[in-house]
Write a protein that holds these residues in place. Structure first.
Motif, mmCIF file in Angstrom:
data_model
loop_
_atom_site.group_PDB
_atom_site.id
_atom_site.type_symbol
_atom_site.label_atom_id
_atom_site.label_comp_id
_atom_site.label_asym_id
_atom_site.label_seq_id
_atom_site.Cartn_x
_atom_site.Cartn_y
_atom_site.Cartn_z
ATOM 1 N N ALA A 163 0.830 -1.209 0.000
ATOM 2 C CA ALA A 163 0.000 0.000 0.000
ATOM 3 C C ALA A 163 0.863 1.257 0.000
ATOM 4 O O ALA A 163 0.547 2.245 -0.680
ATOM 5 C CB ALA A 163 -0.927 -0.009 1.216
ATOM 6 N N ALA A 164 1.961 1.227 0.757
ATOM 7 C CA ALA A 164 2.873 2.378 0.780
ATOM 8 C C ALA A 164 3.514 2.593 -0.594
ATOM 9 O O ALA A 164 3.573 3.726 -1.104
ATOM 10 C CB ALA A 164 3.946 2.165 1.843
ATOM 11 N N LEU A 165 3.993 1.505 -1.205
ATOM 12 C CA LEU A 165 4.597 1.606 -2.545
ATOM 13 C C LEU A 165 3.570 2.065 -3.573
ATOM 14 O O LEU A 165 3.879 2.877 -4.457
ATOM 15 C CB LEU A 165 5.168 0.244 -2.952
ATOM 16 N N LEU A 166 2.350 1.563 -3.457
ATOM 17 C CA LEU A 166 1.290 1.952 -4.391
ATOM 18 C C LEU A 166 1.014 3.445 -4.306
ATOM 19 O O LEU A 166 0.842 4.116 -5.334
ATOM 20 C CB LEU A 166 0.021 1.162 -4.079
ATOM 21 N N SER A 167 0.979 3.986 -3.102
ATOM 22 C CA SER A 167 0.730 5.426 -2.935
ATOM 23 C C SER A 167 1.812 6.245 -3.629
ATOM 24 O O SER A 167 1.539 7.278 -4.246
ATOM 25 C CB SER A 167 0.669 5.782 -1.445
ATOM 26 N N PHE A 168 3.057 5.774 -3.535
ATOM 27 C CA PHE A 168 4.176 6.479 -4.171
ATOM 28 C C PHE A 168 4.095 6.385 -5.688
ATOM 29 O O PHE A 168 4.319 7.381 -6.396
ATOM 30 C CB PHE A 168 5.492 5.868 -3.666
ATOM 31 N N VAL A 169 3.764 5.202 -6.200
ATOM 32 C CA VAL A 169 3.648 5.007 -7.652
ATOM 33 C C VAL A 169 2.518 5.856 -8.221
ATOM 34 O O VAL A 169 2.654 6.458 -9.297
ATOM 35 C CB VAL A 169 3.431 3.512 -7.971
ATOM 36 N N ILE A 170 1.393 5.939 -7.497
ATOM 37 C CA ILE A 170 0.275 6.769 -7.956
ATOM 38 C C ILE A 170 0.691 8.232 -7.992
ATOM 39 O O ILE A 170 0.358 8.976 -8.930
ATOM 40 C CB ILE A 170 -0.952 6.575 -7.048
ATOM 41 N N GLY A 171 1.441 8.674 -6.966
ATOM 42 C CA GLY A 171 1.954 10.042 -6.967
ATOM 43 C C GLY A 171 2.872 10.303 -8.151
ATOM 44 O O GLY A 171 2.834 11.370 -8.773
ATOM 45 N N LYS A 172 3.699 9.299 -8.495
ATOM 46 C CA LYS A 172 4.581 9.423 -9.664
ATOM 47 C C LYS A 172 3.764 9.516 -10.954
ATOM 48 O O LYS A 172 4.078 10.308 -11.856
ATOM 49 C CB LYS A 172 5.515 8.208 -9.727
ATOM 50 N N LEU A 173 2.711 8.690 -11.044
ATOM 51 C CA LEU A 173 1.867 8.718 -12.231
ATOM 52 C C LEU A 173 1.154 10.061 -12.373
ATOM 53 O O LEU A 173 1.012 10.588 -13.482
ATOM 54 C CB LEU A 173 0.840 7.590 -12.167
ATOM 55 N N GLU A 174 0.721 10.613 -11.259
ATOM 56 C CA GLU A 174 0.071 11.932 -11.308
ATOM 57 C C GLU A 174 1.041 12.985 -11.827
ATOM 58 O O GLU A 174 0.676 13.836 -12.643
ATOM 59 C CB GLU A 174 -0.430 12.312 -9.921
ATOM 60 N N SER A 175 2.292 12.923 -11.349
ATOM 61 C CA SER A 175 3.309 13.865 -11.836
ATOM 62 C C SER A 175 3.558 13.664 -13.327
ATOM 63 O O SER A 175 3.749 14.631 -14.082
ATOM 64 C CB SER A 175 4.622 13.667 -11.061
ATOM 65 N N PHE A 176 3.545 12.412 -13.773
ATOM 66 C CA PHE A 176 3.758 12.113 -15.180
ATOM 67 C C PHE A 176 2.620 12.667 -16.034
ATOM 68 O O PHE A 176 2.847 13.213 -17.121
ATOM 69 C CB PHE A 176 3.874 10.599 -15.363
ATOM 70 N N ILE A 177 1.394 12.557 -15.530
ATOM 71 C CA ILE A 177 0.233 13.103 -16.244
ATOM 72 C C ILE A 177 0.334 14.620 -16.328
ATOM 73 O O ILE A 177 -0.066 15.233 -17.325
ATOM 74 C CB ILE A 177 -1.073 12.677 -15.541
ATOM 75 N N LYS A 178 0.884 15.236 -15.289
ATOM 76 C CA LYS A 178 1.051 16.698 -15.276
ATOM 77 C C LYS A 178 2.234 17.147 -16.125
ATOM 78 O O LYS A 178 2.522 18.340 -16.201
ATOM 79 C CB LYS A 178 1.259 17.191 -13.838
#
Length: 412
Positions: A154-169
């Motif tokens: 869950a911790a790793l998933l939260s970080f990956v989602i944050g990375k994906l959001e940055s990538f979308i931006k």
């Protein structure tokens, strides 16, 4: 100071997980208590800072501790008094003491959790391989491995989602794809450990966190008119992920493990009419016996001779209905904070960590006792961080309003 705090967090998270092993059981939990007591001395060592406290949150915790204390007195139980004191220390450290430090708390606890727990998950594999079925590693049962693995996932998933959001931006960073592949691979391997543990609770928690994470990423894309970008870039990563999973299915026992350890277990329990593995009998008796102030610290040992297999039922048996209802209300309030912060437009790669920790803790707590485990510690510290960030955002919003106009609070 940052390195010292990260070291203390790492040691605390390590001890909380080692408490789920045969060798370090009992010693691990008292080590966690000692490190929490050490952290409470932080204000002595730092320069004078303003302490931020949420009045509503403080009242809720105050009521929880008061009624826990009443429960201890009603049952004449020193163990409950001690447990109540440790809840108080955990709250003070996570919601008042640590937030006064000038550090990114979510980032610190994220890396502290990985530094402390990845070795105890990976080293036994290197030394002994998958030596049991279901696999339990160094833990005293497979479910314990599952809960720790699900929390790290869950911790790793939260970080990956944050990375994906940055990538979308379109917020690019050096070697982005390599780093994303690395983090994604670690996350998938930890999920593989969840499957090998055959812990249905941990598996469901990981799936629920993934669904919520995808939903929030989609909502962010719609809200910021980035949905086409999500589809285009998401398709690229989906193809890579699908190819990677296909390779795992072909060259490893992942598919067999997933079916034999998880789905077949569901089928067998459903056929036998016992999806909860007799946990429901424990829960029914506890609900019947608990009363307003519970039956004390040794209720399950003396009356049921088996653990509660549910965080809330465990608290119900020990403290009673009133403290449990207050604690649930505390979690609901905390969940609302994490949801609203996750939806905020902030430059924080770790903003999804508190949300994932709330979901993970709640899902694991449904069928396991998670008191003072890695999951609960990460929950409290991430919630403390979220509340502090919320108040900082309110301050910034208030400061930009001209003096001639009536000040308005940020609505959450």
């Amino acid at each position: 100071m940052k390195k010292v705090i990260c070291f203390i967090f790492s040691l605390m998270f390590l001890c909380s997980s080692l408490n789920l092993t045969t060798t370090w059981h009992v010693i691990g939990i008292y080590a966690v208590y000692a490190l929490l007591a050490l952290l409470i001395t932080i204000p002595i060592t730092v320069k004078k800072r303003e302490i931020r406290v949420s009045p509503n949150n403080l009242v809720i915790i105050y009521l929880f501790l008061i009624f826990c204390g009443i429960s201890a007195l009603v049952n004449n139980d020193f163990g409950t008094i001690f447990d109540t004191m440790m809840f108080a220390v955990l709250y003070i450290v996570s919601f008042i003491v640590v937030p006064i430090l000038n550090i990114n708390i979510n980032k610190t606890i994220f890396f502290a959790a990985l530094i402390s727990n990845l070795p105890i998950l990976l080293v036994p594999l290197i030394v002994s391989g998958f030596d049991t079925t279901p696999y339990s590693g160094i833990f005293y049962n497979p479910n314990s491995l599952g809960t720790v693995s699900a929390t790290i996932f869950a911790a790793l998933l939260s970080f990956v989602i944050g990375k994906l959001e940055s990538f979308i931006k379109n917020a690019r960073e050096e070697h982005y794809k390599v780093k994303f592949f690395m983090w994604g691979s670690i996350m998938l391997f930890i999920f593989y450990l969840v499957i090998l543990s055959a812990s249905r609770t941990s598996f469901i928690s990981s799936i629920m966190c993934t669904i919520v994470g995808i939903a929030f990423l989609t909502f962010y894309s719609i809200k910021n008119r980035k949905l086409p970008t999500l589809f285009i870039k998401g398709s690229f990563f989906s193809i890579i992920l699908a190819f990677f999973i296909m390779l795992l299915f072909k060259f490893t026992t992942l598919y067999d493990s997933l079916y034999n350890s998880i789905f077949e277990k569901f089928e067998t329990r459903a056929t036998d009419g016992d999806m909860l593995s007799n946990r429901d009998q424990i829960w029914k008796q506890t609900i019947s016996d608990a009363g307003f102030f519970g039956k004390g610290n040794h209720y399950f040992d003396n009356n049921i001779q088996i653990g509660a297999h549910n965080t809330f039922i465990s608290m119900l048996g020990q403290y009673g209905w009133i403290p449990v209802i207050i604690f649930l209300f505390f979690l609901i309030i905390g969940f609302s904070y994490t949801v609203k912060y996750s939806l905020k437009k902030v430059d924080d790669k770790y903003k999804y960590l508190p949300l994932m920790m709330v979901i993970n803790f709640f899902m694991l707590s449904v069928a396991e006792v998670m008191t003072f485990t890695l999951s609960m510690l990460l929950l409290f510290f991430s919630l403390g961080s979220t509340l502090t960030k919320k108040e900082l955002l309110e301050e910034k919003t208030t400061e930009v309003i001209p003096q001639t106009k009536k000040r308005r609070k940020l609505v959450w």
